[in-house]
Design a protein around this motif. Structure first.
Motif, PDB file in Angstrom:
ATOM      1  N   THR A   1       7.464 -15.099 -27.382  1.00  0.00           N
ATOM      2  CA  THR A   1       8.204 -16.067 -26.737  1.00  0.00           C
ATOM      3  C   THR A   1       9.228 -15.604 -25.829  1.00  0.00           C
ATOM      4  O   THR A   1       9.913 -16.452 -25.387  1.00  0.00           O
ATOM      5  CB  THR A   1       8.853 -17.068 -27.970  1.00  0.00           C
ATOM      6  OG1 THR A   1       9.500 -16.038 -28.924  1.00  0.00           O
ATOM      7  CG2 THR A   1       8.080 -17.737 -28.833  1.00  0.00           C
ATOM      8  N   ASP A   2       9.730 -14.601 -25.946  1.00  0.00           N
ATOM      9  CA  ASP A   2      10.719 -13.881 -25.020  1.00  0.00           C
ATOM     10  C   ASP A   2      10.131 -13.338 -23.936  1.00  0.00           C
ATOM     11  O   ASP A   2      10.686 -12.847 -22.833  1.00  0.00           O
ATOM     12  CB  ASP A   2      11.303 -12.569 -25.788  1.00  0.00           C
ATOM     13  CG  ASP A   2      12.735 -12.373 -25.405  1.00  0.00           C
ATOM     14  OD1 ASP A   2      13.184 -13.133 -24.958  1.00  0.00           O
ATOM     15  OD2 ASP A   2      13.383 -11.377 -25.543  1.00  0.00           O
ATOM     16  N   GLY A   3       8.652 -13.611 -23.633  1.00  0.00           N
ATOM     17  CA  GLY A   3       8.140 -13.160 -22.445  1.00  0.00           C
ATOM     18  C   GLY A   3       7.484 -12.022 -22.449  1.00  0.00           C
ATOM     19  O   GLY A   3       6.963 -11.455 -21.379  1.00  0.00           O
ATOM     20  N   VAL A   4       7.382 -11.049 -23.514  1.00  0.00           N
ATOM     21  CA  VAL A   4       6.811  -9.805 -23.625  1.00  0.00           C
ATOM     22  C   VAL A   4       5.184 -10.263 -23.665  1.00  0.00           C
ATOM     23  O   VAL A   4       4.685 -10.884 -24.187  1.00  0.00           O
ATOM     24  CB  VAL A   4       7.145  -9.090 -25.139  1.00  0.00           C
ATOM     25  CG1 VAL A   4       5.977  -8.121 -25.152  1.00  0.00           C
ATOM     26  CG2 VAL A   4       8.600  -8.668 -24.848  1.00  0.00           C
ATOM     27  N   LYS A   5       4.422  -9.325 -22.631  1.00  0.00           N
ATOM     28  CA  LYS A   5       3.147  -9.237 -22.501  1.00  0.00           C
ATOM     29  C   LYS A   5       2.540  -8.358 -23.288  1.00  0.00           C
ATOM     30  O   LYS A   5       0.984  -8.489 -23.345  1.00  0.00           O
ATOM     31  CB  LYS A   5       2.779  -9.077 -20.858  1.00  0.00           C
ATOM     32  CG  LYS A   5       3.432 -10.416 -20.199  1.00  0.00           C
ATOM     33  CD  LYS A   5       2.750 -11.699 -20.404  1.00  0.00           C
ATOM     34  CE  LYS A   5       3.039 -12.832 -19.579  1.00  0.00           C
ATOM     35  NZ  LYS A   5       3.308 -12.477 -18.040  1.00  0.00           N
ATOM     36  N   GLU A   6       2.943  -7.127 -23.537  1.00  0.00           N
ATOM     37  CA  GLU A   6       2.298  -6.045 -23.808  1.00  0.00           C
ATOM     38  C   GLU A   6       3.166  -5.408 -24.958  1.00  0.00           C
ATOM     39  O   GLU A   6       4.254  -5.144 -24.888  1.00  0.00           O
ATOM     40  CB  GLU A   6       2.174  -4.809 -22.587  1.00  0.00           C
ATOM     41  CG  GLU A   6       1.667  -3.555 -23.163  1.00  0.00           C
ATOM     42  CD  GLU A   6       1.703  -2.667 -21.870  1.00  0.00           C
ATOM     43  OE1 GLU A   6       0.579  -2.302 -21.621  1.00  0.00           O
ATOM     44  OE2 GLU A   6       2.926  -1.979 -21.586  1.00  0.00           O
ATOM     45  N   ILE A   7       2.456  -5.044 -26.106  1.00  0.00           N
ATOM     46  CA  ILE A   7       3.226  -4.566 -27.304  1.00  0.00           C
ATOM     47  C   ILE A   7       2.299  -3.166 -27.553  1.00  0.00           C
ATOM     48  O   ILE A   7       1.025  -2.927 -27.391  1.00  0.00           O
ATOM     49  CB  ILE A   7       3.027  -5.252 -28.641  1.00  0.00           C
ATOM     50  CG1 ILE A   7       1.491  -5.593 -28.988  1.00  0.00           C
ATOM     51  CG2 ILE A   7       4.109  -6.321 -28.315  1.00  0.00           C
ATOM     52  CD1 ILE A   7       1.802  -6.212 -30.358  1.00  0.00           C
ATOM     53  N   THR A   8       3.205  -2.179 -27.929  1.00  0.00           N
ATOM     54  CA  THR A   8       2.612  -0.818 -28.701  1.00  0.00           C
ATOM     55  C   THR A   8       2.928  -0.550 -29.837  1.00  0.00           C
ATOM     56  O   THR A   8       4.128  -0.687 -30.182  1.00  0.00           O
ATOM     57  CB  THR A   8       3.048   0.274 -27.752  1.00  0.00           C
ATOM     58  OG1 THR A   8       2.854   0.255 -26.426  1.00  0.00           O
ATOM     59  CG2 THR A   8       2.544   1.362 -28.221  1.00  0.00           C
ATOM     60  N   LEU A   9       2.077  -0.684 -30.805  1.00  0.00           N
ATOM     61  CA  LEU A   9       2.386  -0.630 -32.215  1.00  0.00           C
ATOM     62  C   LEU A   9       2.486   0.874 -32.576  1.00  0.00           C
ATOM     63  O   LEU A   9       1.721   1.706 -32.133  1.00  0.00           O
ATOM     64  CB  LEU A   9       1.222  -1.347 -33.241  1.00  0.00           C
ATOM     65  CG  LEU A   9       0.764  -2.672 -32.862  1.00  0.00           C
ATOM     66  CD1 LEU A   9      -0.450  -3.039 -33.647  1.00  0.00           C
ATOM     67  CD2 LEU A   9       2.013  -3.532 -33.119  1.00  0.00           C
ATOM     68  N   LEU A  10       3.705   1.065 -33.310  1.00  0.00           N
ATOM     69  CA  LEU A  10       4.145   2.501 -33.382  1.00  0.00           C
ATOM     70  C   LEU A  10       4.058   2.892 -34.966  1.00  0.00           C
ATOM     71  O   LEU A  10       4.764   1.956 -35.834  1.00  0.00           O
ATOM     72  CB  LEU A  10       5.291   2.650 -33.204  1.00  0.00           C
ATOM     73  CG  LEU A  10       5.888   2.563 -31.767  1.00  0.00           C
ATOM     74  CD1 LEU A  10       7.509   2.851 -31.562  1.00  0.00           C
ATOM     75  CD2 LEU A  10       5.326   4.046 -30.886  1.00  0.00           C
ATOM     76  N   GLY A  11       3.525   4.222 -35.187  1.00  0.00           N
ATOM     77  CA  GLY A  11       3.701   4.845 -36.705  1.00  0.00           C
ATOM     78  C   GLY A  11       3.340   6.168 -36.520  1.00  0.00           C
ATOM     79  O   GLY A  11       2.714   6.401 -35.459  1.00  0.00           O
ATOM     80  N   GLN A  12       3.962   6.873 -37.355  1.00  0.00           N
ATOM     81  CA  GLN A  12       3.675   8.311 -37.249  1.00  0.00           C
ATOM     82  C   GLN A  12       2.178   8.627 -37.242  1.00  0.00           C
ATOM     83  O   GLN A  12       1.784   9.575 -36.761  1.00  0.00           O
ATOM     84  CB  GLN A  12       4.429   9.050 -38.282  1.00  0.00           C
ATOM     85  CG  GLN A  12       5.494  10.085 -37.732  1.00  0.00           C
ATOM     86  CD  GLN A  12       6.547   9.312 -37.147  1.00  0.00           C
ATOM     87  OE1 GLN A  12       7.379   8.508 -37.525  1.00  0.00           O
ATOM     88  NE2 GLN A  12       6.941   9.885 -35.749  1.00  0.00           N
ATOM     89  N   ASN A  13       1.769   7.815 -38.334  1.00  0.00           N
ATOM     90  CA  ASN A  13       0.187   7.634 -38.338  1.00  0.00           C
ATOM     91  C   ASN A  13      -0.293   6.423 -38.459  1.00  0.00           C
ATOM     92  O   ASN A  13      -0.370   5.649 -39.634  1.00  0.00           O
ATOM     93  CB  ASN A  13       0.082   8.399 -39.732  1.00  0.00           C
ATOM     94  CG  ASN A  13      -1.497   8.755 -40.051  1.00  0.00           C
ATOM     95  OD1 ASN A  13      -2.337   8.148 -39.437  1.00  0.00           O
ATOM     96  ND2 ASN A  13      -1.972   9.345 -41.038  1.00  0.00           N
ATOM     97  N   VAL A  14      -0.446   5.774 -37.358  1.00  0.00           N
ATOM     98  CA  VAL A  14      -0.374   4.447 -37.265  1.00  0.00           C
ATOM     99  C   VAL A  14      -1.576   3.537 -38.029  1.00  0.00           C
ATOM    100  O   VAL A  14      -1.233   2.626 -38.311  1.00  0.00           O
ATOM    101  CB  VAL A  14      -0.206   4.077 -35.707  1.00  0.00           C
ATOM    102  CG1 VAL A  14      -1.467   4.152 -34.788  1.00  0.00           C
ATOM    103  CG2 VAL A  14       0.279   2.406 -35.562  1.00  0.00           C
ATOM    104  N   ASN A  15      -2.722   4.375 -37.863  1.00  0.00           N
ATOM    105  CA  ASN A  15      -3.935   3.920 -38.286  1.00  0.00           C
ATOM    106  C   ASN A  15      -4.079   3.732 -39.805  1.00  0.00           C
ATOM    107  O   ASN A  15      -4.946   3.603 -40.588  1.00  0.00           O
ATOM    108  CB  ASN A  15      -5.044   4.135 -37.648  1.00  0.00           C
ATOM    109  CG  ASN A  15      -5.330   5.580 -37.622  1.00  0.00           C
ATOM    110  OD1 ASN A  15      -4.465   6.237 -37.848  1.00  0.00           O
ATOM    111  ND2 ASN A  15      -6.543   6.117 -37.415  1.00  0.00           N
ATOM    112  N   SER A  16      -3.167   4.344 -40.523  1.00  0.00           N
ATOM    113  CA  SER A  16      -3.263   4.474 -41.974  1.00  0.00           C
ATOM    114  C   SER A  16      -2.150   3.448 -42.516  1.00  0.00           C
ATOM    115  O   SER A  16      -2.189   3.211 -43.809  1.00  0.00           O
ATOM    116  CB  SER A  16      -2.771   6.013 -42.602  1.00  0.00           C
ATOM    117  OG  SER A  16      -1.242   5.942 -42.545  1.00  0.00           O
TER     118      SER A  16
END
Ligand code: 5AD
Ligand code: SF4
Length: 427
Positions: free
Chosen positions: A173-188
């Motif tokens: 809603t703030d206009g962001v189009k792209e996000i990057t999900l972050l985690g040291q081991n993101v897919n666990s």
């Protein structure tokens, strides 16, 4: 993750009424957000703190704060090593920053709690308007022998899916189009939420894909051992999830991978790459590689080069192994001499750059969807944006930042593309 922590630190300070100073010399409070994953940032910090100490002798009111993983790793010694430091805080204690650097700038000397809070609900100062990082977990349960992260960021703790989706919705809603999900081991992500919540990273990708307005989703960094089928299916099926994966290899030698405690071998890694490429057409692959891990022989290194030639990465971050105090590998015999490490890095970079240049050259003549970021850094008459494969494109056009446009690719280097805008694809 560190850059994202800086955004939170900045946001926290702004919420206390402290704004960004025009220059370091004019700042009343200096905050250093540190990384300690390799030795180089430690050395840089020492130089910065030297300058800060000199300023503090002239102006005793100056407040010097050191945050991040170096502060955490050196928590017993930091005030001894650097008497000019007033406040030190680990990566998990950004929420408490306000408790010690009050709006009046008065700083008690000391250090507060460590990895205990999510940065997610803190104020944030986003560096880019249309792209945002979203922290989905913190800490890491792996025990990679070279890595300081588990010691400084603690055990893995997943953020609840509802909270993450709420943040993504708010960003949209703030206009962001792209996000990057972050985690040291993101897919666990999600494993520690069981049994109360039975979920996994693929489900989170699908939930984020469902958020109106989010056009691109990326994630970093996944661990090859946790790249299960539901995650692959989600990447393949979700429109917003980009055909781009950063898949750290670290070494191409199964013997070294075992010593690194990566829990996969060369064969399993390559089988995963095949599976990803079969499921996700046009996939761009990036990686992290370490050279000179203790005991790495010329033959082990040759195997890393072989894997690089076989996979043909679109991009690669390459590192010289750097012993980190307290990690398993730092105590191993057979440390590789500096000159050998440097020579191997040079050979590796030559190969990764050649391959990246070849792969980028193949894109010449194709049409790429580009998210416009602003003016080109090298030529103000051009615009700059990114492809779904995460390559920077400098191009002639008239689009506004935040727009998605089609760009015809006309030229390339090992790290960038050049082109011309054809149409406005979407607002
Ligand atoms: N020495 C060199 N590189 C390292 N990395 C992590 N720890 C070390 C170390 N001690 C690299 C890994 C990781 C990236 C973030 O940094 O490749 O994926
Ligand atoms: Fe470090 Fe390994 Fe955890 Fe990555 S997965 S943060 S390299 S311990």
């Amino acid at each position: 993750m560190n850059a994202h922590d800086s955004e939170r630190i900045k946001g926290m300070l702004e919420s206390l009424g402290l704004g960004e100073a025009p220059s370091q010399e004019e700042a009343d409070v200096l905050v250093f957000n540190t990384c300690t994953v390799r030795e180089k940032p430690d050395t840089k910090l020492a130089a910065y703190l030297g300058d800060a100490g000199a300023r503090k002798r002239q102006d005793p009111e100056l407040v010097v704060a050191v945050g991040g993983c170096y502060a955490e790793a050196q928590r017993e010694r930091i005030f001894e090593l650097y008497p000019q430091v007033d406040v030190a805080f680990g990566p998990g204690s950004i929420p408490h920053l306000g408790d010690w650097i009050g709006a009046n700038g008065e700083a008690p000397r000391g250090r507060f709690g460590t990895h205990e809070h999510f940065a997610g609900d803190l104020p944030m100062h986003r560096e880019r308007r249309y792209s945002a990082w979203v922290q989905v977990s913190m800490g890491c349960n792996s025990k990679c022998a070279y890595c300081i992260v588990p010691a400084v960021r603690g055990r893995e703790q997943s953020r609840r899916p509802g909270e993450i989706v709420a943040e993504v919705t708010h960003l949209a809603t703030d206009g962001v189009k792209e996000i990057t999900l972050l985690g040291q081991n993101v897919n666990s992500w999600g494993r520690d939420l069981r049994p109360e919540l039975d979920t996994e990273f693929g489900e989170l990708l699908r939930a984020c894909d469902g958020v109106e307005g989010i056009e691109r989703i990326r994630f970093t960094s996944p661990h090859p051992k946790d790249f299960r089928d539901p995650v692959i299916a989600a990447v393949a099926e979700c429109d917003a999830v980009c055909e781009q994966i950063h898949l750290p290899l670290q070494s191409g030698s199964s013997r070294i991978l075992k010593a690194m405690r990566r829990t996969y071998d060369r064969g399993r890694y390559l089988a995963l790459v095949d599976k990803l490429r079969a499921a996700i057409p046009g996939l761009a692959l990036g990686t992290d590689i370490i050279v000179g891990f203790p005991g790495e022989t010329e033959d082990d290194f040759a195997q890393t080069l072989e894997v690089v030639e076989e996979v043909r990465y679109d991009s690669a971050f390459t590192f010289i192994y750097s012993p980190r105090h307290g990690t398993e590998a730092a105590a191993l015999p057979d440390q590789v001499p500096e000159d050998v490490k440097h020579a191997r890095l040079e050979r590796l970079v030559e190969v990764t750059q050649r391959i990246a240049a070849e792969k980028n050259a193949q894109r010449v003549g194709s049409m790429e969807e580009v998210l416009v970021e602003g003016r080109s850094r090298t030529d103000a008459t051009l615009l700059r944006g990114r492809t779904r494969s995460n390559l920077t494109v400098n191009f002639a056009g008239d689009a506004a930042p935040g727009q998605l446009v089609a760009v015809l690719i006309e030229g390339s280097t090992s790290t960038t593309l050049r082109g011309a805008q054809r149409t406005a694809v979407a607002a």
